[in-house]
Write an enzyme that holds these catalytic residues in place. Structure first.
Site, PDB file in Angstrom:
ATOM      1  N   LYS A  95       4.234   0.733   9.527  1.00 24.40           N
ATOM      2  CA  LYS A  95       4.535   2.067   9.006  1.00 24.40           C
ATOM      3  C   LYS A  95       3.991   3.120   9.710  1.00 24.40           C
ATOM      4  O   LYS A  95       4.552   4.219   9.691  1.00 24.40           O
ATOM      5  CB  LYS A  95       3.761   2.032   7.730  1.00 24.40           C
ATOM      6  CG  LYS A  95       4.513   1.104   6.480  1.00 24.40           C
ATOM      7  CD  LYS A  95       3.914   1.359   5.188  1.00 24.40           C
ATOM      8  CE  LYS A  95       3.012   0.179   4.801  1.00 24.40           C
ATOM      9  NZ  LYS A  95       2.306  -0.039   3.901  1.00 24.40           N
ATOM     10  N   ARG A 151       4.948 -13.245   9.553  1.00 17.83           N
ATOM     11  CA  ARG A 151       5.591 -12.108   9.386  1.00 17.83           C
ATOM     12  C   ARG A 151       6.913 -12.116  10.054  1.00 17.83           C
ATOM     13  O   ARG A 151       7.312 -12.789  11.071  1.00 17.83           O
ATOM     14  CB  ARG A 151       4.652 -10.866   9.653  1.00 17.83           C
ATOM     15  CG  ARG A 151       4.578 -10.700  11.021  1.00 17.83           C
ATOM     16  CD  ARG A 151       3.511  -9.366  11.061  1.00 17.83           C
ATOM     17  NE  ARG A 151       4.033  -8.373  10.880  1.00 17.83           N
ATOM     18  CZ  ARG A 151       3.472  -7.314  10.188  1.00 17.83           C
ATOM     19  NH1 ARG A 151       2.359  -7.595   9.433  1.00 17.83           N
ATOM     20  NH2 ARG A 151       4.140  -6.171  10.074  1.00 17.83           N
ATOM     21  N   GLU A 154       1.098  -1.153  -0.029  1.00 16.99           N
ATOM     22  CA  GLU A 154       0.060   0.059  -0.017  1.00 16.99           C
ATOM     23  C   GLU A 154       0.801   1.200   0.008  1.00 16.99           C
ATOM     24  O   GLU A 154       2.015   1.407   0.877  1.00 16.99           O
ATOM     25  CB  GLU A 154      -0.805  -0.092   1.330  1.00 16.99           C
ATOM     26  CG  GLU A 154      -1.943   0.895   1.131  1.00 16.99           C
ATOM     27  CD  GLU A 154      -2.638   0.871   2.282  1.00 16.99           C
ATOM     28  OE1 GLU A 154      -2.613   0.019   3.497  1.00 16.99           O
ATOM     29  OE2 GLU A 154      -3.533   2.090   2.635  1.00 16.99           O
TER      30      GLU A 154
HETATM   31  P1  ATP Z   1       2.139  -1.807   8.008  1.00 21.53           P
HETATM   32  O1  ATP Z   1       1.326  -2.630   8.886  1.00 21.53           O
HETATM   33  O2  ATP Z   1       3.399  -1.598   8.491  1.00 21.53           O
HETATM   34  O3  ATP Z   1       1.606  -0.700   7.310  1.00 21.53           O
HETATM   35  P2  ATP Z   1       1.469  -3.582   5.973  1.00 21.53           P
HETATM   36  O4  ATP Z   1       1.478  -5.151   5.920  1.00 21.53           O
HETATM   37  O5  ATP Z   1       0.050  -2.903   5.987  1.00 21.53           O
HETATM   38  O6  ATP Z   1       2.594  -2.881   6.992  1.00 21.53           O
HETATM   39  P3  ATP Z   1       1.475  -3.422   2.977  1.00 21.53           P
HETATM   40  O7  ATP Z   1       2.014  -2.312   1.983  1.00 21.53           O
HETATM   41  O8  ATP Z   1       0.180  -3.703   2.908  1.00 21.53           O
HETATM   42  O9  ATP Z   1       1.989  -3.053   4.500  1.00 21.53           O
HETATM   43  O10 ATP Z   1       2.469  -4.688   2.776  1.00 21.53           O
HETATM   44  C1  ATP Z   1       2.733  -5.147   1.562  1.00 21.53           C
HETATM   45  C2  ATP Z   1       3.157  -6.614   1.538  1.00 21.53           C
HETATM   46  O11 ATP Z   1       4.073  -6.892   2.667  1.00 21.53           O
HETATM   47  C3  ATP Z   1       1.877  -7.415   2.248  1.00 21.53           C
HETATM   48  O12 ATP Z   1       1.870  -8.683   1.377  1.00 21.53           O
HETATM   49  C4  ATP Z   1       2.367  -7.726   3.640  1.00 21.53           C
HETATM   50  O13 ATP Z   1       1.887  -9.025   4.051  1.00 21.53           O
HETATM   51  C5  ATP Z   1       3.824  -7.894   3.596  1.00 21.53           C
HETATM   52  N1  ATP Z   1       4.489  -7.356   4.774  1.00 21.53           N
HETATM   53  C6  ATP Z   1       4.352  -6.137   5.657  1.00 21.53           C
HETATM   54  N2  ATP Z   1       5.207  -6.397   6.654  1.00 21.53           N
HETATM   55  C7  ATP Z   1       5.970  -7.869   6.864  1.00 21.53           C
HETATM   56  C8  ATP Z   1       6.627  -8.254   7.665  1.00 21.53           C
HETATM   57  N3  ATP Z   1       6.893  -7.786   8.771  1.00 21.53           N
HETATM   58  N4  ATP Z   1       7.039  -9.581   7.348  1.00 21.53           N
HETATM   59  C9  ATP Z   1       6.553 -10.326   6.056  1.00 21.53           C
HETATM   60  N5  ATP Z   1       5.816  -9.475   5.249  1.00 21.53           N
HETATM   61  C10 ATP Z   1       5.449  -8.396   5.613  1.00 21.53           C
HETATM   62 MG    MG Z   2      -1.425  -3.474   4.638  1.00 19.75          MG
END
Ligand code: ATP
Ligand code: MG
Length: 621
Positions: free
Chosen positions: A323, A313, A78
């Site tokens: 984020k 994760r 995102e």
């Molecule tokens: P945040 O909660 O920090 O905003 P998010 O998961 O919402 O992180 P996205 O931009 O939606 O952020 O993530 C893109 C991809 O990265 C998704 O498929 C998510 O599952 C993966 N991802 C994010 N954080 C991790 C992590 N700590 N370990 C493995 N994969 C991750």
């Molecule tokens: Mg997300």
């Protein structure tokens, strides 16, 4: 929904969980995702798919040829912040699996939420994925996509669900909807709007789209089962009204799809075969499957649908990977920006001096499994050392300089003489050449290499003194690395009682590499930089941003865990070869660790060095 990532931290896991140690024929650690893909390839699960060269609905893809990609995966960030080390894991996994199995990985911006998304983040994400070494070009196409380009299809899919009786417009208030959803022990109850006819629903949904209802007045919901034991199947919301300007579609829409509705559709339109996500989405999988089955029935999407798989994760000690919290660090000025070298963002790690190879190595070593856990931050540093040890040029640097004067220099070597010294650029790679520097009467050494009264086991410089047991001890002899042996005679203090200058005598005929140089045995070797050719530079001694291994555990205020010592800036001296070092070049400073020339160093200015990491883990107990 239970979220395994937000509970109390589990015990710190080793870099390589035991379950990951089995390796495949190519020596790669096997994992459940590789097994699933291999199984699907053997069975030809996706062999019949067609691909028209771009994402699209069933009719669009049917007009294409057989899909040239054996598997399709995607990395779907995102664009609401910078990518961090957790994302790197997902990138390495998705792009890595696609590479291994003759597939393609799409970079898809999951930009269905109009509120927090910005072009700056889109650009930074593109940059970070490229820097990590991955590419989304394949079969003559850039597989870079935006979920917002699918809004028209999503709207059409919503109307199709309404027409088939699978969705309805609910005009209860948000509180009513929450109250009637039930909970883990109580089934939900039907909304009074649930029995509206498809025609009524279509009319109300179009009224939502056309801006006739205020924000929050209605939502489109799937009609599934208000008594389902899985709360995610209790008529989840599909569309909401939200008047907000979208970074791609502007003000064209005032209704936006919910993530859980949008994501499966995005995957299906792009012919994704394996949709890999983190464990928080496990409970969403039944809805993912339900939705795609309905849209295949309606003839809108082609079969077979993509399948969702979840892995744990990545959690790294001393690091925050939310984020929202990273943004707070930037907005409140706790760091200098998203690319502050202490940030766990890819932009920050890059400026810190981390190599893409080290990050990929770290991600590969951390494995892919269903079992969560914490990876020690030290594993990231180990990966960096493993990568740089064989690559980085060596150099001497004095980070906390004090002057040393060789008082018999003029007699032994000649007044004003300089003695040329040299050393290999890399001890294992003679092909990398040699570096030269001058030894003269005055040089710089580390302040900690001198002690007026040596503690037990101290083998570096100390003057003649009377030991605790009353015996007289002579001044100590050490070797100046790549130079001569010297014998410490004393030191001068400044007005504050600090050592201002150390004095020593040169022991003749002990020059490193000359015959007989080893005639005098010494226990200590110290690094140094010549006063005649040493280059003064600024060095940023970075350390962990947080002093606590789990800065945000248990909902704690993570700002309280900030490490006050995470940045110390010092004036150091480095050997002359480094005067012209280009931004981004990395060195091992002997005895000190790995350093990089900060990419923010202005052109033509003296290089500014960032410490990437020390030579060993100073945090390990
Ligand atoms: P945040 O909660 O920090 O905003 P998010 O998961 O919402 O992180 P996205 O931009 O939606 O952020 O993530 C893109 C991809 O990265 C998704 O498929 C998510 O599952 C993966 N991802 C994010 N954080 C991790 C992590 N700590 N370990 C493995 N994969 C991750
Ligand atoms: Mg997300």
């Amino acid at each position: 929904m239970t979220s395994p990532s937000h509970g109390a931290p589990a015990a710190t896991a080793a870099a390589t969980p035991a379950a990951e140690t089995a390796t495949d024929a190519a020596g790669r650690p096997s994992n459940f995702l590789r097994q699933i893909i291999e199984h699907d390839l053997e069975r030809g699960s996706y062999a019949q798919r067609r691909w028209a060269g771009s994402p699209g609905d069933a009719a669009h893809q049917a007009a294409g040829g057989p899909d040239p990609a054996r598997v399709r995966l995607r990395f779907p960030p995102e664009p609401n912040g910078y990518l961090h080390i957790g994302h790197a894991k997902s990138i390495c996994l998705n792009f890595g699996l696609a590479q291994e199995y003759g597939g393609v990985c799409h970079l898809r911006f999951d930009d269905t939420n109009p509120e927090k998304e910005e072009q700056e983040y889109v650009d930074a994400i593109v940059d970070a994925v490229r820097w990590l070494g991955f590419d989304w070009r394949a079969h003559g196409t850039e597989h870079l996509y935006y979920a917002s380009h699918y809004f028209d299809f999503m709207y059409r899919a919503a109307e199709a669900l309404i027409e088939a009786g699978h969705a309805y417009v609910d005009e209860q208030t948000a509180e009513q909807m929450r109250a009637t959803r039930g909970d883990f022990n109580t089934p939900g109850t039907d909304s009074p709007f649930r029995s509206r006819t498809p025609a009524e629903n279509l009319e109300r949904f179009r009224a939502m789209r056309d801006g006739q209802l205020p924000d929050g007045a209605a939502v489109l919901r799937a009609r599934i089962d208000m008594a389902s034991p899985n709360i995610n199947l209790r008529d989840p919301s599909l569309y909401r009204i939200r008047r907000a300007t979208h970074h791609n579609t502007g003000d064209r829409w005032c209704i936006y799809p919910m993530y859980t509705f949008a994501h499966p559709i995005e995957d299906a339109l792009e012919n994704i075969t394996h949709s890999i996500c983190t464990l928080e989405f496990e409970d969403q999988r039944p809805f993912y499957d339900w939705l795609l089955e309905r849209l295949i029935e309606a003839g809108l999407l082609s079969a077979p649908p993509p399948r969702q798989y979840e892995f744990a994760r990545l959690n790294v000690t001393y690091v925050i990977t939310s984020k929202r919290k990273l943004r707070q660090l930037v907005d409140e000025g706790h760091v200098s920006g998203w690319d502050d070298p202490r940030m766990p963002t890819l932009a920050g790690l890059r400026r810190r001096g981390y190599t893409p190879e080290a990050i990929r190595l770290f991600c590969e070593r951390s494995g892919a499994s269903k079992a969560g856990g914490w990876i020690d931050y030290g594993s990231l540093e180990i990966a960096l050392r493993d990568d740089l040890d064989e690559k980085a040029a060596r150099a001497m640097a004095v980070l906390d300089p004090v002057k040393l004067v060789i008082t018999n220099w003029d007699e032994v070597m000649g007044a004003g003489a300089l003695d040329a010294c040299s050393a290999p650029v890399h001890p294992h790679h003679p092909d990398m050449g040699r570096r030269s520097f001058q030894l003269g009467r005055e040089l710089w050494i580390e302040r900690s290499d001198y002690a007026a009264v040596p503690p037990k086991g101290f083998f570096r410089l100390f003057p003649p003194h009377t030991a605790a047991d009353g015996t007289a001890r002579p001044g100590n002899k050490v070797r100046l690395k790549y130079g001569h042996v010297i014998e410490c005679t004393g030191a001068t203090l400044d007005a504050n009682g600090q050592v201002a200058e150390v004095q020593a005598l040169l022991v003749p005929d002990t020059k490193s590499g000359t015959p007989g140089a080893d005639a005098i045995k010494v226990k200590g070797v110290i690094t140094w930089v010549g006063a005649s050719d040493g280059v003064p530079v600024q060095v940023h001694l970075y350390d962990r941003l947080f002093a606590d291994p789990h800065p945000d555990a248990g909902g704690r205020d993570f700002l309280e865990a900030l490490n006050p010592e995470s940045l110390r800036t010092v004036r150091a001296l480095v050997e002359p070869a480094l005067a012209q070092a280009a931004p981004g070049s990395r060195f091992q400073f002997e005895r000190h660790g790995y350093f990089v020339v900060d990419t923010a160093t202005p052109a033509g200015a003296a290089p500014v060095f960032n410490r990437i990491t020390g030579l060993k883990d100073s945090w390990a107990r």
